[in-house]
Design a protein around this motif. Structure first.
Motif, PDB file in Angstrom:
ATOM      1  N   GLY A 131      45.833  49.727  56.428  1.00 22.97           N
ATOM      2  CA  GLY A 131      46.177  48.348  55.691  1.00 22.97           C
ATOM      3  C   GLY A 131      45.265  47.736  54.823  1.00 22.97           C
ATOM      4  O   GLY A 131      44.496  47.429  54.790  1.00 22.97           O
ATOM      5  N   SER A 132      46.297  46.513  54.491  1.00 23.41           N
ATOM      6  CA  SER A 132      45.387  45.408  53.830  1.00 23.41           C
ATOM      7  C   SER A 132      44.473  44.776  54.822  1.00 23.41           C
ATOM      8  O   SER A 132      43.424  44.158  54.402  1.00 23.41           O
ATOM      9  N   ASP A 133      44.822  44.776  56.115  1.00 20.18           N
ATOM     10  CA  ASP A 133      44.321  44.374  56.948  1.00 20.18           C
ATOM     11  C   ASP A 133      42.543  44.704  57.419  1.00 20.18           C
ATOM     12  O   ASP A 133      41.959  44.364  57.670  1.00 20.18           O
ATOM     13  N   THR A 171      49.137  29.563  57.418  1.00 16.95           N
ATOM     14  CA  THR A 171      48.723  31.027  56.956  1.00 16.95           C
ATOM     15  C   THR A 171      47.786  32.202  57.653  1.00 16.95           C
ATOM     16  O   THR A 171      48.364  31.660  57.911  1.00 16.95           O
ATOM     17  N   PHE A 172      47.867  33.243  56.818  1.00 13.31           N
ATOM     18  CA  PHE A 172      48.205  34.839  58.412  1.00 13.31           C
ATOM     19  C   PHE A 172      47.141  34.477  58.965  1.00 13.31           C
ATOM     20  O   PHE A 172      45.929  34.519  58.597  1.00 13.31           O
ATOM     21  N   ALA A 173      47.330  34.648  59.856  1.00 15.15           N
ATOM     22  CA  ALA A 173      46.919  34.692  61.052  1.00 15.15           C
ATOM     23  C   ALA A 173      45.663  35.756  61.067  1.00 15.15           C
ATOM     24  O   ALA A 173      45.174  35.960  61.726  1.00 15.15           O
ATOM     25  N   ASN A 196      51.478  32.827  50.268  1.00 13.85           N
ATOM     26  CA  ASN A 196      51.298  32.019  51.484  1.00 13.85           C
ATOM     27  C   ASN A 196      52.193  32.590  52.522  1.00 13.85           C
ATOM     28  O   ASN A 196      53.518  32.785  52.119  1.00 13.85           O
ATOM     29  N   ASN A 197      51.812  33.546  53.693  1.00 17.88           N
ATOM     30  CA  ASN A 197      51.891  33.941  54.653  1.00 17.88           C
ATOM     31  C   ASN A 197      52.155  32.956  55.989  1.00 17.88           C
ATOM     32  O   ASN A 197      50.533  33.120  55.880  1.00 17.88           O
ATOM     33  N   PRO A 198      52.841  32.314  56.833  1.00 13.68           N
ATOM     34  CA  PRO A 198      54.445  32.392  56.555  1.00 13.68           C
ATOM     35  C   PRO A 198      54.548  30.778  55.862  1.00 13.68           C
ATOM     36  O   PRO A 198      56.465  31.363  56.028  1.00 13.68           O
ATOM     37  N   GLU A 258      47.656  39.554  47.661  1.00  4.29           N
ATOM     38  CA  GLU A 258      48.361  38.918  47.048  1.00  4.29           C
ATOM     39  C   GLU A 258      49.325  40.191  47.681  1.00  4.29           C
ATOM     40  O   GLU A 258      50.289  41.372  46.500  1.00  4.29           O
ATOM     41  N   ALA A 259      49.348  40.573  49.003  1.00  9.58           N
ATOM     42  CA  ALA A 259      50.690  41.284  49.859  1.00  9.58           C
ATOM     43  C   ALA A 259      51.949  41.143  49.112  1.00  9.58           C
ATOM     44  O   ALA A 259      52.624  42.733  49.121  1.00  9.58           O
ATOM     45  N   TYR A 260      52.925  39.963  48.406  1.00  8.37           N
ATOM     46  CA  TYR A 260      53.852  40.415  48.482  1.00  8.37           C
ATOM     47  C   TYR A 260      54.226  40.555  46.512  1.00  8.37           C
ATOM     48  O   TYR A 260      55.036  39.550  46.548  1.00  8.37           O
ATOM     49  N   TYR A 261      53.152  40.610  46.036  1.00  3.26           N
ATOM     50  CA  TYR A 261      53.060  40.628  44.567  1.00  3.26           C
ATOM     51  C   TYR A 261      54.468  41.399  43.898  1.00  3.26           C
ATOM     52  O   TYR A 261      54.455  40.447  43.165  1.00  3.26           O
ATOM     53  N   PHE A 280      50.916  48.713  50.504  1.00  3.90           N
ATOM     54  CA  PHE A 280      52.500  48.951  49.910  1.00  3.90           C
ATOM     55  C   PHE A 280      53.136  48.876  51.569  1.00  3.90           C
ATOM     56  O   PHE A 280      54.280  49.881  51.751  1.00  3.90           O
ATOM     57  N   SER A 281      52.721  47.887  52.104  1.00  6.57           N
ATOM     58  CA  SER A 281      53.939  47.545  53.149  1.00  6.57           C
ATOM     59  C   SER A 281      54.711  47.244  52.698  1.00  6.57           C
ATOM     60  O   SER A 281      55.712  47.394  53.483  1.00  6.57           O
ATOM     61  N   LYS A 282      54.813  46.029  52.549  1.00 11.60           N
ATOM     62  CA  LYS A 282      56.281  45.096  51.336  1.00 11.60           C
ATOM     63  C   LYS A 282      57.400  45.715  50.597  1.00 11.60           C
ATOM     64  O   LYS A 282      57.931  46.728  50.883  1.00 11.60           O
ATOM     65  N   TRP A 283      56.404  46.196  49.131  1.00  6.28           N
ATOM     66  CA  TRP A 283      57.072  46.544  48.235  1.00  6.28           C
ATOM     67  C   TRP A 283      57.481  48.339  48.313  1.00  6.28           C
ATOM     68  O   TRP A 283      59.255  49.060  48.726  1.00  6.28           O
ATOM     69  N   LEU A 287      52.842  52.911  57.516  1.00  2.00           N
ATOM     70  CA  LEU A 287      51.333  54.759  57.467  1.00  2.00           C
ATOM     71  C   LEU A 287      50.402  53.518  57.255  1.00  2.00           C
ATOM     72  O   LEU A 287      49.424  54.133  57.677  1.00  2.00           O
ATOM     73  N   ARG A 288      50.263  52.735  57.185  1.00  2.00           N
ATOM     74  CA  ARG A 288      48.719  51.564  57.109  1.00  2.00           C
ATOM     75  C   ARG A 288      48.406  52.030  55.369  1.00  2.00           C
ATOM     76  O   ARG A 288      47.422  52.604  55.942  1.00  2.00           O
ATOM     77  N   ILE A 289      48.752  51.611  54.634  1.00  2.00           N
ATOM     78  CA  ILE A 289      48.419  51.406  53.354  1.00  2.00           C
ATOM     79  C   ILE A 289      48.441  50.732  52.838  1.00  2.00           C
ATOM     80  O   ILE A 289      49.156  50.223  52.234  1.00  2.00           O
TER      81      ILE A 289
HETATM   82  C1  LIG Z   1      49.511  37.548  53.593  1.00  2.00           C
HETATM   83  C2  LIG Z   1      49.108  39.390  53.823  1.00  2.00           C
HETATM   84  N1  LIG Z   1      48.686  40.115  53.997  1.00  2.00           N
HETATM   85  C3  LIG Z   1      48.416  41.145  53.854  1.00  2.00           C
HETATM   86  C4  LIG Z   1      49.223  41.797  54.924  1.00  2.00           C
HETATM   87  C5  LIG Z   1      48.583  42.659  55.615  1.00  2.00           C
HETATM   88  O1  LIG Z   1      49.483  43.990  55.466  1.00  2.00           O
HETATM   89  P1  LIG Z   1      49.447  45.140  55.625  1.00  2.00           P
HETATM   90  O2  LIG Z   1      50.139  46.023  56.940  1.00  2.00           O
HETATM   91  O3  LIG Z   1      48.516  46.060  53.950  1.00  2.00           O
HETATM   92  O4  LIG Z   1      47.597  45.432  56.669  1.00  2.00           O
HETATM   93  C6  LIG Z   1      50.262  40.931  55.583  1.00  2.00           C
HETATM   94  C7  LIG Z   1      51.324  41.170  56.405  1.00  2.00           C
HETATM   95  O5  LIG Z   1      52.380  40.838  56.422  1.00  2.00           O
HETATM   96  C8  LIG Z   1      50.270  39.896  54.890  1.00  2.00           C
HETATM   97  O6  LIG Z   1      51.433  38.914  55.014  1.00  2.00           O
END
Ligand SMILES: Cc1ncc(COP(=O)(O)O)c(C=O)c1O
Length: 366
Positions: free
Chosen positions: A97-99, A122-124, A170-172, A196-199, A222-225, A231-233
């Motif tokens: 996961g990008s986390d 922003t993203f928590a 930006n999320n959310p 760029e999670a939503y690129y 890879f979580s969004k698109w 799977l966390r990548i």
């Molecule tokens: C801006 C942003 N970055 C990172 C992530 C984390 O994504 P991942 O599932 O790859 O850990 C998210 C997930 O909601 C997000 O919104």
């Protein structure tokens, strides 16, 4: 030793660590609401309602290497990511996961007391990992349209600033940061993460500048698109020296074999996945108009796979609860910077229809 006894050995700065309010797993609602688990509509974590590519499912079903550790250097995966991004593989590192890369960057740059610039709301998980690293968060408040206030950001820099965090969209809030603003921040010269999670939903990226700007780091998932959230990548593109550090400090097998295989199959099947991204984007625009028509929700413009809405009437927590009882999961916010707001992920057309009907019903009673 009593439990109290062992607690005194815990890092003092973690004693008040609040954790992350993660999205709800539908199975935890079993028996609590009248809607059966398989009918729950999950619009609370910006996941992909269409799931992964069928090629991923096939490759995973046929894979027979689960008993072998993954390649810790992620060579094949990074080669495919090079083809996908156009950025040479020496710059690329993948993670669970990008986390996980946000965590690794904190470990790499931030020691106790070092400052990290966070453009709130922003993203928590940014705040989560700054706290985990015992860093100091320097909050820079976004303006009334949730745009990054670059002037205020520059003012917030001190000799202890180690990292600047930017998410676009930006999320959310779904706000896109204009390229010129990002370049202005990069010109400060400090390590800067552009998440760029939503690129794939926007097509806007700073990736071609990785390596050219010695302080630019770009994060993707890879979580969004690609529908691989479970799977966390994720991966990032970094200056070569930073990629080299990250490859050394990461847990060697952090990206498991299934995740590596799934990511490779996803980029090979990107046309299929991008068709779904387009469908989601069209649905988002329809949903935006319908949310606006409710008369009591104010949606913010979005190019991502979710929409933030401010409530003109009612309480976000109560609306979220009512929707949950109806089997629809969304996210609510009620903080000083995000008062009474809902973040709604874009689902399949039939799911979005149920959501809008539910919101209209709730709206009648407000
Ligand atoms: C801006 C942003 N970055 C990172 C992530 C984390 O994504 P991942 O599932 O790859 O850990 C998210 C997930 O909601 C997000 O919104």
């Amino acid at each position: 030793m009593s439990e109290e006894g062992i607690e005194k050995f815990v890092r003092p700065d973690l004693k008040s660590f609040g954790g992350y309010a993660a999205s709800k797993a539908p199975e935890t609602l079993k028996g609590k609401i009248s809607v059966p688990v398989e009918k729950i509509i999950k619009l609370d974590a910006n996941e992909n309602p269409y799931g992964c590519s069928p090629k991923v499912k096939k490759a995973l079903a046929e894979y027979n290497g689960i008993h072998i550790y993954p390649d810790s250097w992620q060579q094949e995966l990074r080669r495919h990511l090079q083809d996908y991004t156009g950025v040479p593989m020496e710059h690329i590192v993948a993670s669970a996961g990008s986390d996980q890369l946000i965590d690794l960057l904190m470990r790499l740059f931030v020691s106790k007391g070092d400052e990290v610039i966070n453009c709130i709301p922003t993203f928590a998980m940014f705040q989560f990992f700054i706290n985990l690293a015992d860093g100091t968060t320097v909050n820079v408040q976004r303006d009334e349209n949730f745009m990054v206030d670059v002037k205020a950001l520059k003012k917030a820099i001190t000799p202890r600033t180690k990292l600047i965090l930017l998410a676009t969209p930006n999320n959310p809030t779904a706000t896109i940061m204009p390229r010129d603003d990002i370049l202005e921040v990069l010109d400060i010269g400090l390590p800067t993460l552009v998440d760029e999670a939503y690129y794939e939903f926007t097509g806007e990226t700073m990736a071609p500048l990785v390596g050219k700007y010695k302080n630019l780091m770009v994060l993707r998932t890879f979580s969004k698109w690609a529908g691989l959230a479970g799977l966390r990548i994720g991966y990032g593109m970094f200056p070569v020296e930073i990629a080299s550090y990250l490859l050394r400090i990461k847990e060697p097998y952090c990206v498991n074999v299934a995740a590596q295989l799934a990511a490779i199959e996803s980029v090979k099947d990107k046309d299929y996945l991008m068709e779904k991204v387009n469908i989601i984007s069209l649905e988002r625009d329809k949903m935006y108009a319908l949310l606006e028509q409710t008369g009591w929700l104010k949606p913010y413009p979005s190019k991502a796979n979710f929409i933030l809405c401010a409530l003109l009437k009612g309480k976000a927590k109560e609306i979220q609860q009512k929707l949950e009882e109806m089997g629809i999961l969304v996210r609510y916010f009620d903080t000083p910077l995000l008062k009474d707001s809902l973040r709604i992920s874009v689902g399949k057309p039939e799911e979005n229809k149920v959501l809008i009907q539910a919101l209209n019903k709730i709206g009648e009673a407000l």
